[in-house]
Design a protein around this motif. Structure first.
Motif, mmCIF file in Angstrom:
data_model
loop_
_atom_site.group_PDB
_atom_site.id
_atom_site.type_symbol
_atom_site.label_atom_id
_atom_site.label_comp_id
_atom_site.label_asym_id
_atom_site.label_seq_id
_atom_site.Cartn_x
_atom_site.Cartn_y
_atom_site.Cartn_z
ATOM 1 N N ASN A 5 17.497 -24.814 112.735
ATOM 2 C CA ASN A 5 17.083 -25.043 114.127
ATOM 3 C C ASN A 5 18.193 -25.655 114.973
ATOM 4 O O ASN A 5 18.308 -25.350 116.160
ATOM 5 C CB ASN A 5 15.879 -25.984 114.171
ATOM 6 N N ARG A 6 18.970 -26.552 114.375
ATOM 7 C CA ARG A 6 20.044 -27.208 115.120
ATOM 8 C C ARG A 6 21.039 -27.804 114.146
ATOM 9 O O ARG A 6 20.704 -28.048 112.982
ATOM 10 C CB ARG A 6 19.508 -28.300 116.043
ATOM 11 N N VAL A 7 22.236 -28.034 114.642
ATOM 12 C CA VAL A 7 23.261 -28.701 113.847
ATOM 13 C C VAL A 7 23.909 -29.796 114.694
ATOM 14 O O VAL A 7 23.986 -29.694 115.919
ATOM 15 C CB VAL A 7 24.360 -27.725 113.365
ATOM 16 N N GLU A 8 24.341 -30.832 114.014
ATOM 17 C CA GLU A 8 25.202 -31.849 114.616
ATOM 18 C C GLU A 8 26.617 -31.548 114.154
ATOM 19 O O GLU A 8 26.842 -31.263 112.978
ATOM 20 C CB GLU A 8 24.771 -33.225 114.128
ATOM 21 N N MET A 9 27.566 -31.583 115.104
ATOM 22 C CA MET A 9 28.949 -31.266 114.776
ATOM 23 C C MET A 9 29.885 -32.295 115.379
ATOM 24 O O MET A 9 29.611 -32.847 116.449
ATOM 25 C CB MET A 9 29.330 -29.871 115.298
ATOM 26 N N VAL A 10 30.989 -32.528 114.683
ATOM 27 C CA VAL A 10 32.087 -33.300 115.244
ATOM 28 C C VAL A 10 33.173 -32.315 115.645
ATOM 29 O O VAL A 10 33.686 -31.575 114.800
ATOM 30 C CB VAL A 10 32.641 -34.331 114.237
ATOM 31 N N LEU A 11 33.494 -32.287 116.933
ATOM 32 C CA LEU A 11 34.542 -31.395 117.418
ATOM 33 C C LEU A 11 35.908 -31.970 117.072
ATOM 34 O O LEU A 11 36.051 -33.123 116.668
ATOM 35 C CB LEU A 11 34.392 -31.187 118.918
ATOM 36 N N ALA A 12 36.931 -31.147 117.241
ATOM 37 C CA ALA A 12 38.279 -31.542 116.834
ATOM 38 C C ALA A 12 38.755 -32.800 117.545
ATOM 39 O O ALA A 12 39.536 -33.584 116.988
ATOM 40 C CB ALA A 12 39.251 -30.393 117.076
ATOM 41 N N ASP A 13 38.306 -33.011 118.778
ATOM 42 C CA ASP A 13 38.744 -34.192 119.535
ATOM 43 C C ASP A 13 37.895 -35.422 119.251
ATOM 44 O O ASP A 13 38.036 -36.456 119.909
ATOM 45 C CB ASP A 13 38.754 -33.894 121.040
ATOM 46 N N GLY A 14 36.970 -35.325 118.288
ATOM 47 C CA GLY A 14 36.152 -36.468 117.903
ATOM 48 C C GLY A 14 34.820 -36.569 118.612
ATOM 49 O O GLY A 14 34.015 -37.450 118.292
ATOM 50 N N GLU A 15 34.531 -35.671 119.549
ATOM 51 C CA GLU A 15 33.239 -35.707 120.236
ATOM 52 C C GLU A 15 32.138 -35.233 119.289
ATOM 53 O O GLU A 15 32.290 -34.227 118.580
ATOM 54 C CB GLU A 15 33.255 -34.821 121.480
ATOM 55 N N VAL A 16 31.016 -35.953 119.279
ATOM 56 C CA VAL A 16 29.867 -35.579 118.453
ATOM 57 C C VAL A 16 28.856 -34.864 119.339
ATOM 58 O O VAL A 16 28.413 -35.417 120.358
ATOM 59 C CB VAL A 16 29.225 -36.815 117.796
ATOM 60 N N VAL A 17 28.487 -33.623 118.961
ATOM 61 C CA VAL A 17 27.585 -32.821 119.790
ATOM 62 C C VAL A 17 26.502 -32.205 118.920
ATOM 63 O O VAL A 17 26.612 -32.173 117.688
ATOM 64 C CB VAL A 17 28.345 -31.706 120.536
ATOM 65 N N GLU A 18 25.451 -31.720 119.571
ATOM 66 C CA GLU A 18 24.433 -30.923 118.898
ATOM 67 C C GLU A 18 24.486 -29.504 119.440
ATOM 68 O O GLU A 18 24.795 -29.289 120.620
ATOM 69 C CB GLU A 18 23.037 -31.504 119.109
ATOM 70 N N ALA A 19 24.179 -28.549 118.582
ATOM 71 C CA ALA A 19 24.130 -27.146 118.990
ATOM 72 C C ALA A 19 22.881 -26.514 118.399
ATOM 73 O O ALA A 19 22.498 -26.807 117.256
ATOM 74 C CB ALA A 19 25.373 -26.408 118.515
ATOM 75 N N THR A 20 22.233 -25.677 119.180
ATOM 76 C CA THR A 20 21.034 -24.967 118.734
ATOM 77 C C THR A 20 21.175 -23.503 119.118
ATOM 78 O O THR A 20 22.032 -23.138 119.932
ATOM 79 C CB THR A 20 19.756 -25.528 119.398
ATOM 80 N N PRO A 21 20.338 -22.631 118.564
ATOM 81 C CA PRO A 21 20.378 -21.219 118.977
ATOM 82 C C PRO A 21 19.804 -20.991 120.362
ATOM 83 O O PRO A 21 19.909 -19.877 120.900
ATOM 84 C CB PRO A 21 19.522 -20.518 117.917
ATOM 85 N N GLU A 22 19.188 -22.027 120.951
ATOM 86 C CA GLU A 22 18.537 -21.860 122.249
ATOM 87 C C GLU A 22 19.566 -21.697 123.358
ATOM 88 O O GLU A 22 20.529 -22.460 123.450
ATOM 89 C CB GLU A 22 17.649 -23.067 122.557
ATOM 90 N N ALA A 23 19.335 -20.724 124.218
ATOM 91 C CA ALA A 23 20.300 -20.421 125.278
ATOM 92 C C ALA A 23 20.348 -21.504 126.343
ATOM 93 O O ALA A 23 21.400 -21.775 126.923
ATOM 94 C CB ALA A 23 19.959 -19.071 125.922
ATOM 95 N N GLU A 24 19.221 -22.142 126.609
ATOM 96 C CA GLU A 24 19.155 -23.117 127.683
ATOM 97 C C GLU A 24 19.622 -24.488 127.199
ATOM 98 O O GLU A 24 18.874 -25.203 126.527
ATOM 99 C CB GLU A 24 17.719 -23.214 128.239
ATOM 100 N N GLY A 25 20.831 -24.857 127.538
ATOM 101 C CA GLY A 25 21.336 -26.190 127.263
ATOM 102 C C GLY A 25 21.521 -26.520 125.804
ATOM 103 O O GLY A 25 21.660 -27.688 125.439
ATOM 104 N N GLY A 26 21.538 -25.522 124.932
ATOM 105 C CA GLY A 26 21.599 -25.794 123.502
ATOM 106 C C GLY A 26 22.938 -25.504 122.862
ATOM 107 O O GLY A 26 23.051 -25.525 121.649
ATOM 108 N N ARG A 27 23.979 -25.220 123.685
ATOM 109 C CA ARG A 27 25.282 -24.817 123.150
ATOM 110 C C ARG A 27 25.098 -23.665 122.162
ATOM 111 O O ARG A 27 25.660 -23.670 121.055
ATOM 112 C CB ARG A 27 26.003 -25.983 122.482
ATOM 113 N N ALA A 28 24.319 -22.679 122.581
ATOM 114 C CA ALA A 28 24.036 -21.542 121.705
ATOM 115 C C ALA A 28 25.310 -20.801 121.328
ATOM 116 O O ALA A 28 25.408 -20.242 120.224
ATOM 117 C CB ALA A 28 23.047 -20.589 122.379
ATOM 118 N N ASP A 29 26.289 -20.777 122.234
ATOM 119 C CA ASP A 29 27.536 -20.084 121.915
ATOM 120 C C ASP A 29 28.268 -20.780 120.774
ATOM 121 O O ASP A 29 28.844 -20.132 119.884
ATOM 122 C CB ASP A 29 28.431 -19.980 123.155
#
Length: 503
Positions: free
Chosen positions: A120-144
């Motif tokens: 349903n969703r993942v938590e990720m640490v980006l290369a610059d150290g930012e912690v984000v969540e991403a989901t398959p949902e197109a609306e505000g979910g960082r689906a890309d």
């Protein structure tokens, strides 16, 4: 969750510092199921502490899982709640994070898709150290980001938490063994079985061109009074592929049926690593491939121990381990090729939902002049066996296989030896523009690209000479066993809670 947040904060701080200094680094997961040569780097980001199931929510049917949780621990956490992940990788040691960042298609994937399609969703640490969540949902979910990171082998960021969907578990899998007499018949039988609504699991084994078996599984709580429970985890139990071969030895008989406890079914290929464990007996030669010695050496013949030994011995440099997604329509031609050019048997068949680009998961196309019969399905063919011992010849054979797969409209998994030149690899995935845009958007420029991570230089690999000790059988193999014993991974199976307790 406090422990998790503190661990993620430490990982983010380390990645931020390394990114600012532009220092190359690798991720230490604590284990691997890849057979690619291991990269070297000047720094390490250690995420091995992220190995816990944080929560199982029966009401919402989800589990919060850290990336280094292996499949056996995940199943042990969910089964007491009467739940199970829809897609469980066949090997107990494959992790949730590996299934998301890599490609994990299993015998339930004809219905549920790749493992990441059950997240349903993942938590990720980006290369610059930012912690984000991403989901398959197109609306505000960082689906890309979610879609791009699935299969991108950690090149867009580091996954630190997954929310995995769960479904109702049953006590048994009613397992049916359908014999086939040709490759074409096996492919058609798989096509028929995935259309049957009662089937929850479908895969197949080709023992030869004239003996195959399509195995189907149906979840059930009921077993006939005359039925008996079949298990595969005990030292004296049969290896699953040998059991399936024996069950279908006779031609023309009605398809035999077993009742297999659910977890025993999910990890049925662990002992013997499908059939790769038989290669160990070929290597040592003096040890007969008998039931007694499979029992006696059982600790060494589970997948975790075999991966340790394979890397430690150096034999991965001459062992073909390739999974390829093929169109149903050209699978027979591919099997004809592997039979004549590699001579590797058995082969695994696993039907999968086809996902189109952009993605780093394998997908299929059709060669010109081939009529499409399956719009949304493809067939994974597992090719695992000895290759040429000479490094240059091993590379040449693998490169030929890559070319043949492309010619027939297929595509390889990226976990294994991959020799594509850079322009060829990007063209396979529809160009790199979509991927470069994602890397720019999510500040991944300091991370290696997919090609950087998976590519094996064919010239360097062809010229590489193994250490004299590892080239001498059985010394290299004994050293691999020594390294596997050091890991103490054999204790994980001995103490596994998922094994059938004869309830």
């Amino acid at each position: 969750m406090d422990r998790h947040k503190a661990a993620v904060a430490a990982i983010a701080s380390t990645m931020r510092s390394l990114s600012l200094a532009r220092t190359p680094y690798r991720i230490n997961h604590g284990s691997t199921n890849s057979t690619r040569p291991r990269p070297s780097a000047t720094a390490t980001v250690d995420i091995s502490p992220l190995r816990h199931v944080l929560a199982v929510d029966p009401a919402r049917r989800i589990a919060l899982v850290e990336p280094n949780v292996p499949m056996d621990r995940l199943v042990e956490a969910t089964l007491p709640h009467g739940l199970v992940p829809p897609v469980v990788m066949e090997f107990p040691g494959i992790t949730a994070g590996g299934g998301f960042a890599g490609t994990a298609g299993e015998s339930s994937s004809f219905r549920h898709g790749f493992f990441d399609e059950t997240v349903n969703r993942v938590e990720m640490v980006l290369a610059d150290g930012e912690v984000v969540e991403a989901t398959p949902e197109a609306e505000g979910g960082r689906a890309d980001l979610f879609r791009g990171a699935a299969g991108a082998v950690g090149t867009l960021g580091v996954t630190t938490l997954l929310e995995v969907r769960l479904m109702e578990a049953k006590r048994f899998v009613k397992t049916r063994y359908r014999r086939t007499g040709s490759v074409a018949e096996a492919v058609e039988a798989v096509r028929e079985e995935v259309r049957r609504g009662e089937n929850d699991y479908v895969d197949g084994i080709l023992f030869s061109k004239d003996h195959g078996v399509v195995v189907t599984g149906e979840l059930t709580d009921e077993m006939p009074a005359a039925g008996t429970v079949q298990t595969f985890s005990g030292p004296w139990d049969p290896w699953f592929y040998l059991h399936a071969k024996e069950k279908t030895a006779a031609v023309g008989r009605e398809a035999p049926v077993d009742y297999v406890p659910l977890a025993e079914y999910l990890f049925r290929y662990d002992r013997g690593g499908f059939w790769v464990g038989a290669a160990a007996f070929e290597y040592f030669r003096l040890v007969p491939f008998t039931r007694f010695f499979r029992w006696f050496l059982d600790d060494f013949l589970h997948t975790r121990m075999m991966y340790r030994a394979l890397h430690g011995s150096g034999e991965s440099a001459r062992f073909v381990v390739q999974d390829v997604a093929m169109p149903f329509e050209t699978t027979k031609r591919f099997v004809d090729y592997t039979s004549s050019e590699l001579g590797i048997w058995p082969l695994w068949l696993c039907p999968l939902k086809r996902r189109g680009p952009p993605t780093f998961h394998p997908f299929t196309t059709l060669p010109e002049g081939v009529e499409r019969k399956e719009e949304d399905m493809m067939l994974n063919v597992g090719v695992w066996g000895w290759g040429p011992s000479a490094p240059a010849e091993f590379v040449r054979k693998n490169r030929e296989l890559e070319n043949k797969v492309r010619e027939l409209g297929g595509m390889k998994w990226l976990y294994a030896h991959t020799y594509y030149p850079q322009d060829e690899l990007w063209s396979m995935y529809g160009g790199r523009e979509w991927y470069d845009q994602l890397r720019a958007k999510y500040n991944a420029g300091t991370l290696p690209t997919v090609w950087d991570k998976v590519h094996v230089d064919p010239d360097a690999a062809g010229a590489k000479q193994r250490h004299w000790l590892k080239k001498r059988a059985p010394l290299g193999g004994l050293y691999g066993i020594y390294k596997s014993i050091q890991s103490k991974d054999y204790m994980l199976h001995r103490n596994a809670q998922w094994k059938w307790k004869h309830e």
